[in-house]
Design an enzyme around this catalytic site. Structure first.
Site, mmCIF file in Angstrom:
data_model
loop_
_atom_site.group_PDB
_atom_site.id
_atom_site.type_symbol
_atom_site.label_atom_id
_atom_site.label_comp_id
_atom_site.label_asym_id
_atom_site.label_seq_id
_atom_site.Cartn_x
_atom_site.Cartn_y
_atom_site.Cartn_z
ATOM 1 N N ARG A 196 0.833 -1.201 0.000
ATOM 2 C CA ARG A 196 0.000 0.000 0.000
ATOM 3 C C ARG A 196 0.874 1.260 0.000
ATOM 4 O O ARG A 196 0.544 2.262 0.644
ATOM 5 C CB ARG A 196 -0.945 -0.008 1.218
ATOM 6 C CG ARG A 196 -2.323 0.596 0.917
ATOM 7 C CD ARG A 196 -3.214 0.678 2.152
ATOM 8 N NE ARG A 196 -3.625 -0.628 2.635
ATOM 9 C CZ ARG A 196 -3.713 -0.974 3.923
ATOM 10 N NH1 ARG A 196 -3.400 -0.119 4.867
ATOM 11 N NH2 ARG A 196 -4.117 -2.180 4.267
ATOM 12 N N ARG A 207 -3.070 6.675 1.480
ATOM 13 C CA ARG A 207 -3.584 7.881 2.146
ATOM 14 C C ARG A 207 -2.605 8.552 3.094
ATOM 15 O O ARG A 207 -2.876 9.642 3.584
ATOM 16 C CB ARG A 207 -4.884 7.539 2.894
ATOM 17 C CG ARG A 207 -6.033 7.267 1.947
ATOM 18 C CD ARG A 207 -7.318 6.913 2.690
ATOM 19 N NE ARG A 207 -7.224 5.606 3.321
ATOM 20 C CZ ARG A 207 -8.203 5.073 4.062
ATOM 21 N NH1 ARG A 207 -9.301 5.762 4.284
ATOM 22 N NH2 ARG A 207 -8.061 3.872 4.599
ATOM 23 N N ARG A 266 -6.810 11.621 -5.317
ATOM 24 C CA ARG A 266 -8.056 10.905 -5.028
ATOM 25 C C ARG A 266 -9.248 11.868 -4.991
ATOM 26 O O ARG A 266 -10.331 11.561 -5.480
ATOM 27 C CB ARG A 266 -7.925 10.146 -3.708
ATOM 28 C CG ARG A 266 -9.173 9.354 -3.352
ATOM 29 C CD ARG A 266 -8.924 8.392 -2.228
ATOM 30 N NE ARG A 266 -10.174 7.886 -1.674
ATOM 31 C CZ ARG A 266 -10.281 6.791 -0.954
ATOM 32 N NH1 ARG A 266 -9.208 6.072 -0.692
ATOM 33 N NH2 ARG A 266 -11.438 6.399 -0.477
ATOM 34 N N ASP A 276 -7.256 -2.313 -6.999
ATOM 35 C CA ASP A 276 -7.864 -2.875 -5.788
ATOM 36 C C ASP A 276 -8.059 -4.365 -5.998
ATOM 37 O O ASP A 276 -8.261 -4.810 -7.125
ATOM 38 C CB ASP A 276 -9.210 -2.200 -5.503
ATOM 39 C CG ASP A 276 -9.722 -2.568 -4.115
ATOM 40 O OD1 ASP A 276 -10.528 -3.515 -4.009
ATOM 41 O OD2 ASP A 276 -9.301 -1.942 -3.140
ATOM 42 N N TYR A 317 -15.370 -11.647 0.295
ATOM 43 C CA TYR A 317 -16.082 -10.395 0.005
ATOM 44 C C TYR A 317 -17.359 -10.667 -0.798
ATOM 45 O O TYR A 317 -18.390 -10.041 -0.580
ATOM 46 C CB TYR A 317 -15.187 -9.443 -0.783
ATOM 47 C CG TYR A 317 -14.076 -8.832 0.026
ATOM 48 C CD1 TYR A 317 -14.307 -7.714 0.833
ATOM 49 C CD2 TYR A 317 -12.781 -9.344 -0.026
ATOM 50 C CE1 TYR A 317 -13.274 -7.129 1.565
ATOM 51 C CE2 TYR A 317 -11.748 -8.770 0.709
ATOM 52 C CZ TYR A 317 -12.005 -7.666 1.500
ATOM 53 O OH TYR A 317 -10.994 -7.098 2.231
#
Length: 353
Positions: free
Chosen positions: A27, A31, A40, A77, A154
């Site tokens: 990652r 962020r 973003r 993703d 998921y």
């Protein structure tokens, strides 16, 4: 295509000599970087960022502009595959991913098909090609996918981070249905990774984020068997160069021997495993990637240097180690602490090579 100018990451995965221990960070485009947050915000939402090859290229390169990392990883993703299957993926702010149409009924599972990556996931391939071009042979590009089982979690639960009641209920009550989903997912993941390789990825990684939630027997049957299927179908050479495959099961430390036996080139370790003992167990078969606790990056440069030194010393001399975190970097990490880690690994690892 020749190898990148800095090919230490690829060399380490193939257990060839390197001048230092290469490092990249799970990652790494995320962020914790102000510039990522700005891009973003421009994209409007997370999936729009993923679906724009221009913006995905921009954020993939942002950490490399700041830190001398030894590899880039495609910005995307793990849930692009189930999204392409029509399950209706969305990301609510601060809530993580959700699927509008999770798999609950037998007919939905029987209707499930593997998407054609060149058709339904073209934006990922376009991003891959664009990133590879933008890197201009400086460092290698890593492609990736979620594992068949992690994707299934998921797809069945409809969201992440649950106690997996629905998945486990299906696993024990209707294993035939779960196997059907996993078989479709394995074919989808193999095709997806191969398309990324064709589009420029020089190594690929399978993220089995939720495999560690299973019992030993269930892990072997419902997660590892399908990762093995993927590994056996992934293109392993392109343009005369080996394409290494990394497999990472979070919480999989007790099953390292089993993971190393499926034919991958490297095994990713979370922070619960001592890398020296992992090397003693499987280091003759595969390279190791990992495995600093990401929370250490919330401390100070001095502590980070000390803890990085411990991981390097535990691994010891010789090749076959790619330094990484034991999971993704926290959004609260000060960027200067990442800089301190990259510098420490490059500097302190030289004595081991």
């Amino acid at each position: 295509m020749s190898r990148p100018k800095n090919d230490s990451f690829l060399r380490a995965l193939l257990r060839e000599p390197t001048p230092h221990t290469p490092i990249w960070i799970m990652r790494q485009a995320g962020r914790y970087l102000a510039e990522y947050n700005q891009t973003r915000a421009r994209a409007g939402d997370f999936m729009s960022l993923c679906r724009s090859p221009d913006l995905a290229t921009e954020v993939t390169l942002q950490p490399l502009a700041r830190f001398p990392l030894d590899a880039a990883i495609l910005f995307s993703d793990i849930l692009t595959i189930p999204d392409a299957m029509g399950l209706g993926l969305s990301f609510a702010e601060g809530e993580g991913p959700r699927f509008e149409r999770p798999l609950r009924d037998e007919w939905e599972i029987n209707d499930l098909t593997a998407p054609d990556p060149w058709d339904h996931l073209r934006y990922v391939m376009d991003a891959c090609a664009q990133i590879r071009k933008a890197l201009d042979n400086s460092v290698p590009l890593i492609g990736f996918s979620g594992s068949p089982f992690t994707l299934a979690c998921y797809m069945i639960e409809g969201k992440g981070g649950t106690d997996f009641e629905r998945v486990k209920q299906m696993l024990y009550a209707r294993p035939d249905l779960l196997h059907k989903i996993l078989d479709v997912n394995a074919r989808a993941v193999s095709a997806y990774l191969n398309a990324q390789i064709e589009s420029g990825a020089q190594a690929v990684m399978v993220f089995d984020t939720w495999g560690g939630a299973l019992s030993e027997a269930a892990y072997a049957e419902f997660s590892l068997a399908y990762i093995e299927q993927v590994v056996s179908q992934v293109t392993r050479t392109r343009d005369g160069e080996r394409i290494p495959v990394i497999v990472f099961t979070k919480g999989g430390g007790v099953w390292l021997e089993k993971i190393a036996a499926i034919g991958c080139d490297a095994v990713g370790l979370d922070w619960t495993v001592d890398i020296g003992s992992a090397r003693a167990r499987i280091g003759k078969k595969v390279a190791l990637q990992g495995n600093l606790d990401p929370a250490i990056l919330l401390s100070s440069p001095e502590v980070i240097r000390r803890e990085a030194a411990k991981v390097l010393a535990s691994y010891g001399s010789g090749s076959g180690h790619v330094f990484n975190l034991g999971h993704g970097v926290s959004r609260f990490t000060p960027p200067e602490n990442v800089a301190a880690l990259v510098d420490a690994v490059h500097e302190l690892s030289r004595e081991y090579h």
